[in-house]
Write an enzyme that holds these catalytic residues in place. Sequence first.
Site, PDB file in Angstrom:
ATOM      1  NE  ARG A  58     -21.139 -64.965 -14.733  1.00  0.00           N
ATOM      2  CZ  ARG A  58     -20.213 -64.014 -14.886  1.00  0.00           C
ATOM      3  NH1 ARG A  58     -20.430 -63.012 -15.695  1.00  0.00           N
ATOM      4  NH2 ARG A  58     -19.078 -64.086 -14.229  1.00  0.00           N
ATOM      5  CG  HIS A  62     -18.215 -66.625 -18.995  1.00  0.00           C
ATOM      6  ND1 HIS A  62     -17.440 -67.148 -17.985  1.00  0.00           N
ATOM      7  CD2 HIS A  62     -18.810 -65.538 -18.482  1.00  0.00           C
ATOM      8  CE1 HIS A  62     -17.552 -66.400 -16.911  1.00  0.00           C
ATOM      9  NE2 HIS A  62     -18.381 -65.420 -17.177  1.00  0.00           N
ATOM     10  CG  ASN A  76     -14.049 -69.906 -15.762  1.00  0.00           C
ATOM     11  OD1 ASN A  76     -14.570 -70.155 -16.837  1.00  0.00           O
ATOM     12  ND2 ASN A  76     -14.361 -68.867 -15.030  1.00  0.00           N
ATOM     13  CG  HIS A 175     -26.195 -57.894 -15.433  1.00  0.00           C
ATOM     14  ND1 HIS A 175     -25.117 -57.130 -15.058  1.00  0.00           N
ATOM     15  CD2 HIS A 175     -25.669 -59.047 -15.934  1.00  0.00           C
ATOM     16  CE1 HIS A 175     -23.986 -57.781 -15.330  1.00  0.00           C
ATOM     17  NE2 HIS A 175     -24.298 -58.944 -15.873  1.00  0.00           N
TER      18      HIS A 175
HETATM   19  C1  HEM Z   1     -21.343 -55.187 -19.366  1.00  0.00           C
HETATM   20  C2  HEM Z   1     -20.387 -55.853 -18.788  1.00  0.00           C
HETATM   21  C3  HEM Z   1     -20.645 -57.011 -17.868  1.00  0.00           C
HETATM   22  C4  HEM Z   1     -20.068 -57.183 -16.670  1.00  0.00           C
HETATM   23  C5  HEM Z   1     -19.048 -56.267 -16.011  1.00  0.00           C
HETATM   24  C6  HEM Z   1     -20.615 -58.406 -16.110  1.00  0.00           C
HETATM   25  C7  HEM Z   1     -20.226 -58.961 -14.907  1.00  0.00           C
HETATM   26  C8  HEM Z   1     -20.897 -59.982 -14.274  1.00  0.00           C
HETATM   27  C9  HEM Z   1     -20.513 -60.547 -13.014  1.00  0.00           C
HETATM   28  C10 HEM Z   1     -19.251 -60.175 -12.260  1.00  0.00           C
HETATM   29  C11 HEM Z   1     -21.492 -61.426 -12.643  1.00  0.00           C
HETATM   30  C12 HEM Z   1     -21.660 -62.181 -11.326  1.00  0.00           C
HETATM   31  C13 HEM Z   1     -20.773 -63.282 -11.170  1.00  0.00           C
HETATM   32  C14 HEM Z   1     -20.665 -63.936  -9.809  1.00  0.00           C
HETATM   33  O1  HEM Z   1     -21.164 -63.552  -8.756  1.00  0.00           O
HETATM   34  O2  HEM Z   1     -19.970 -64.896  -9.891  1.00  0.00           O
HETATM   35  C15 HEM Z   1     -22.458 -61.448 -13.703  1.00  0.00           C
HETATM   36  C16 HEM Z   1     -23.581 -62.232 -13.711  1.00  0.00           C
HETATM   37  C17 HEM Z   1     -24.378 -62.398 -14.822  1.00  0.00           C
HETATM   38  N1  HEM Z   1     -24.139 -61.862 -16.077  1.00  0.00           N
HETATM   39 FE1  HEM Z   1     -22.900 -60.345 -16.493  1.00  0.00          FE
HETATM   40  N2  HEM Z   1     -21.519 -58.921 -16.968  1.00  0.00           N
HETATM   41  C18 HEM Z   1     -21.568 -58.121 -18.070  1.00  0.00           C
HETATM   42  C19 HEM Z   1     -22.303 -58.351 -19.219  1.00  0.00           C
HETATM   43  C20 HEM Z   1     -23.129 -59.440 -19.391  1.00  0.00           C
HETATM   44  C21 HEM Z   1     -23.675 -59.866 -20.634  1.00  0.00           C
HETATM   45  C22 HEM Z   1     -23.376 -59.222 -21.986  1.00  0.00           C
HETATM   46  C23 HEM Z   1     -24.456 -60.951 -20.381  1.00  0.00           C
HETATM   47  C24 HEM Z   1     -25.248 -61.802 -21.331  1.00  0.00           C
HETATM   48  C25 HEM Z   1     -25.663 -61.410 -22.505  1.00  0.00           C
HETATM   49  C26 HEM Z   1     -24.430 -61.169 -18.955  1.00  0.00           C
HETATM   50  C27 HEM Z   1     -25.171 -62.097 -18.278  1.00  0.00           C
HETATM   51  C28 HEM Z   1     -25.100 -62.319 -16.924  1.00  0.00           C
HETATM   52  C29 HEM Z   1     -26.054 -63.121 -16.179  1.00  0.00           C
HETATM   53  C30 HEM Z   1     -27.310 -63.743 -16.752  1.00  0.00           C
HETATM   54  C31 HEM Z   1     -25.591 -63.201 -14.865  1.00  0.00           C
HETATM   55  C32 HEM Z   1     -26.204 -63.973 -13.690  1.00  0.00           C
HETATM   56  C33 HEM Z   1     -25.645 -65.375 -13.647  1.00  0.00           C
HETATM   57  C34 HEM Z   1     -26.250 -66.269 -12.586  1.00  0.00           C
HETATM   58  O3  HEM Z   1     -27.180 -65.918 -11.871  1.00  0.00           O
HETATM   59  O4  HEM Z   1     -25.757 -67.417 -12.444  1.00  0.00           O
HETATM   60  N3  HEM Z   1     -23.581 -60.259 -18.386  1.00  0.00           N
HETATM   61  N4  HEM Z   1     -22.068 -60.579 -14.683  1.00  0.00           N
END
Ligand code: HEM
Length: 300
Positions: A58, A62, A76, A175
């Site tokens: 993630r 970012h 951030n 995800h």
């Molecule tokens: C398609 C649009 C996307 C949206 C709307 C989105 C949104 C989010 C949000 C809001 C979170 C949780 C944050 C929290 O609770 O603080 C999250 C977690 C995460 N996102 Fe996305 N994301 C998107 C695309 C992606 C992409 C492209 C990647 C990587 C290639 C990604 C990888 C991750 C991962 C691995 C987590 C888990 C992080 C953790 O467990 O610490 N996301 N995402």
Amino acid sequence: MSDSSIRFLLMLGLIGIVSGELSSTFYLTKCPTALLTIKAAVISAVNKEPRMGASLLRLHFHDCFVQASEKTAFPNVNSLRGFDVIDKIKSLVEFLCPGVVSCADIVAVAARDSVVALGGPSWSVQLGRRDSTTASLNIANSDLPGPTLDLNSLITSFSNKGFTSQELVALSGAHTIGKARCKLFRTRIFNESNIDSSFAKSLQGNCPSTGGDDNLSPLDVTTPNTFDNAYFKNLQSNKGLFHSDQELFNGGSTDSQVNTYSTNFATFRTDFANAMIKMGNLNPLTGSNGQIRTDCKKIN
Ligand code: HEM
Ligand SMILES: *[C@@H]1O[C@H](CO)[C@@H](O)[C@H](O)[C@H]1NC(C)=O
């Protein structure tokens, strides 16, 4: 080494500087142990805590999206999980090759190594990014997509960065690992209708209608610590955690691709890896732009 091979190497170096392009061999001579050092640290962090791999992935997302729009890396930092691991890797790499390896490259390699450590595909990371010289604390104006977006807005958000809707679906497969906070999916589990009712009920146990804002639930309810295609199977049974996740399979134009990925892990792996390479190439700072940060949390 012969004169002609020296000339050849100089020429390669010049091409790299002039075109400002990234290359997978960037540290081969500048810091030969960098990649192994990063991999070892990532494997050890992921073995201790699998979710750390998700946080590192993630972080890279970012960095790519924010940097591409604002030339501002890690705005951030304090709220970004996984940064401790990056700090630790950075100090190891600084010890080995002072002032050579950028924080942005460390994050890019750590993200790839995390995916591999959790069972996902590998890809060749393009290197030679430099770190931004601005450190704005304002994340509000970043171009990161939010979890309440609908399909059209997701497609627009990704297309603003040059991604197709196919690449949006492939990248969303990230995800398949990691967790999210209750406040980001509360409305979905209480008020939306395209959600499996027993799935919604079980989430409500840890995410009540008021309170528990920061309680965590896995983004992939089936296999939260494995990089597989269960995320897409979950979407088929209305078990996407975010509104934005479920939008990819809600009767719209991306349904068929979700179906493909849910039955064909190999296709997802290939598409994900290619989209990650593209993401890593989003308008990076190269050549004489930016800097090599000494401390990843702040500009030199
Ligand atoms: C398609 C649009 C996307 C949206 C709307 C989105 C949104 C989010 C949000 C809001 C979170 C949780 C944050 C929290 O609770 O603080 C999250 C977690 C995460 N996102 Fe996305 N994301 C998107 C695309 C992606 C992409 C492209 C990647 C990587 C290639 C990604 C990888 C991750 C991962 C691995 C987590 C888990 C992080 C953790 O467990 O610490 N996301 N995402
Ligand atoms: C669900 O919808 C109702 C009616 O619009 C609203 O009052 C309530 O706050 C919503 N609940 C959540 C958790 O979003």
